[in-house]
Write a protein that holds these residues in place. Structure first.
Motif: not given
Length: 503
Positions: A475-503
């Motif tokens: 898509a021609g996008n760029t992602l730069t984090v703390d001055g470093q160019t991040i290569a294309n990729g992903s990191r997601v470990v989403y759990d739709a079933a997770r229940v979040c406790p309120l405190t």
């Protein structure tokens, strides 16, 4: 806008331990205010001192006079600069004292219009509202004591000043009323406010509001408005009540200050500001919400400092988009979208907790494309510093927002973090996505941004290896984090079933 430039009115904070009405109705209010002004010489109070705007040449300055001298000062062009709303006052009807907030606003507006002070003013007019509960209705009420909502502030340099003085903690953050005995001025809708989804289309959604701050494109402007010292209630009380309405809606006005107020539960949005510059300082948001607590849309600039949102709220606590196009209240002219829009924000020393709505309850959410504005090329620049984002489903989300196929798909984000804590996040502390967040999480397909860039400075608040991200190739996008160019990729470990406790 820097908070240091916000008007000051000798209010103090208490540290912890130290303790579009219809035209006929609108013209009727203005006529009433004009009548009050015209008869005031005969009925002005004589036993008190008044704050006036003393006019000398082309400038004005605040002065204090005896009330008995008011007729002479008015004959010289001076005007009252402090109006009082107090249901218990024995002087109601003298053009200085009022029983309803709306009548005082109408009087102040009449002063501005009569003097042609529609964009700038000689002196600020303060409307000081005594402690008590002020009920109001969107529709005309048979009760003469009811306020007609929304209260509309659309002339410059008005202060709406309630009696509540917000306590703060050692960090200077709002603490709310709690068990405090500090007198409060409460504005509440009866019946409760609603949000209307027009013909099932979210773009036609319109929320009723308690207060509207508006700058007309070709008319008077509510620039320099200050709203301080109120408790706002939607009138939708109880855990089973519907969510609806907004406490404050703003459009186009500049230099708005919303300071030291409490927004209680069951608003759809507590604050929604569009195309404005505003400072939001020491406000307290609590209870259920349907959408965002602080909804901030460009083009504009926002200072969000020293606030506390304890939830359990809507989806985001603080939401920042470069542009938006949704329905507006009847008295507000719709905003004409530009081809590009920049929104800047400083988000500093806030606590946002317990935003755990599924799938993406979040403390702070920033997006490159706003709802209803897919062809606006967005730019977002945010500095987030010294905030506590606690017990949210996500602490922080940086995402595309609302990209739509066959539109521009362009938007850039520059976010700098420093000194923030993100703890107790049910899913993850931070998500960065070059698509809509739900696409990154694998919940629904959607387009990517194109030729867009994200600059992310983590400031040591979180390690990049702990951030979830989605940055697909092609898509021609760029992602730069703390001055470093991040290569294309992903990191997601989403759990739709997770229940979040309120405190």
């Amino acid at each position: 806008m820097n908070i240091a430039s916000a008007p000051s009115f000798d209010r103090h904070v208490v540290p912890v331990g130290g303790i579009r009405q219809n035209v006929a109705a609108f013209l009727g209010v203005v006529a009433t205010a004009a009548l009050l002004i015209s008869c005031s010489d005969a009925t002005a109070p004589t036993g008190e001192k008044l704050s006036i705007c003393h006019i000398s040449g082309t400038t004005g300055s605040l002065a204090e006079i005896r009330a008995s001298a008011l007729p002479e000062h008015r004959s010289h062009g001076d005007y009252v600069a402090r109006l009082v709303v107090d249901k218990q006052s024995s002087a109601i009807g003298d053009s200085v004292h009022f029983s309803r907030i709306g009548d005082a606003i109408a009087s102040a507006r009449a002063i501005r219009i009569a003097r042609n002070e529609t964009t700038t003013a000689s002196c600020r007019i303060t409307i000081a509202v005594a402690p008590g509960v002020f009920q109001g209705s969107i529709k005309e009420s048979s009760d003469p004591a009811f306020e007609r909502l929304p209260l509309v502030l659309d002339v410059p340099d008005l202060t709406l000043l309630g009696s509540f003085v917000m306590p703060v903690d050692q960090k200077g953050r709002a603490m709310g009323t709690g068990s405090s005995t500090i007198p409060t001025t409460t504005l509440v809708a009866s019946p409760g406010l609603i949000s209307i989804l027009g013909m099932g289309n979210v773009l036609l959604k319109q929320a009723e509001a308690l207060v509207v701050v508006n700058a007309h494109p070709n008319g008077p402007r509510g620039d320099g408005v200050v709203i301080e010292g109120f408790v706002f209630q939607s009138g939708n009380a109880g855990a089973s009540a519907l969510l609806g309405g907004q406490a404050v809606f703003g459009m186009r006005a500049q230099r708005l200050v919303i300071r030291g107020n409490q927004f209680e539960s069951n608003f759809t949005e507590s604050l929604e500001l569009r195309a404005m510059t505003a400072t939001l300082d020491r406000n307290y948001v609590k209870g259920l919400g349907g959408s965002c607590g602080f909804c901030l849309f460009g083009p504009g600039d926002y200072q969000v400092i020293n606030n506390r949102d304890v939830g359990p709220g809507g989806i985001p606590g603080i939401l920042i988009w470069p542009a938006i196009l949704l329905a507006v209240p009847p008295m507000v002219e719709q905003y004409v979208l530009p081809t590009s829009a920049l929104v800047t924000a400083t988000v500093k020393n806030n606590e946002i907790r317990n935003h755990q709505a599924t799938p993406v309850g979040v403390g702070l959410r920033i997006a490159a494309i706003g709802l209803g504005a897919p062809d606006v090329i967005g730019s977002v620049r945010v500095v987030a510093q010294d905030n506590d984002l606690v017990n949210n489903r996500f602490g922080l989300i940086v995402e595309a927002g609302f990209p739509v196929v066959n539109t521009m798909l362009r938007g850039d984000i520059d976010i700098s973090l420093k000194g923030n804590t993100m703890t107790g996040s049910c899913q993850n502390s931070m998500l960065v996505s070059l698509s809509r967040h739900t696409t990154a999480l694998g919940l629904q397909p959607g387009p990517l941004l194109k030729t867009s860039s994200y600059l992310v400075a983590l400031g040591g608040d979180i390690a990049w290896q702990d951030v979830w991200y989605s940055h697909p190739a092609g898509a021609g996008n760029t992602l730069t984090v703390d001055g470093q160019t991040i290569a294309n990729g992903s990191r997601v470990v989403y759990d739709a079933a997770r229940v979040c406790p309120l405190t």
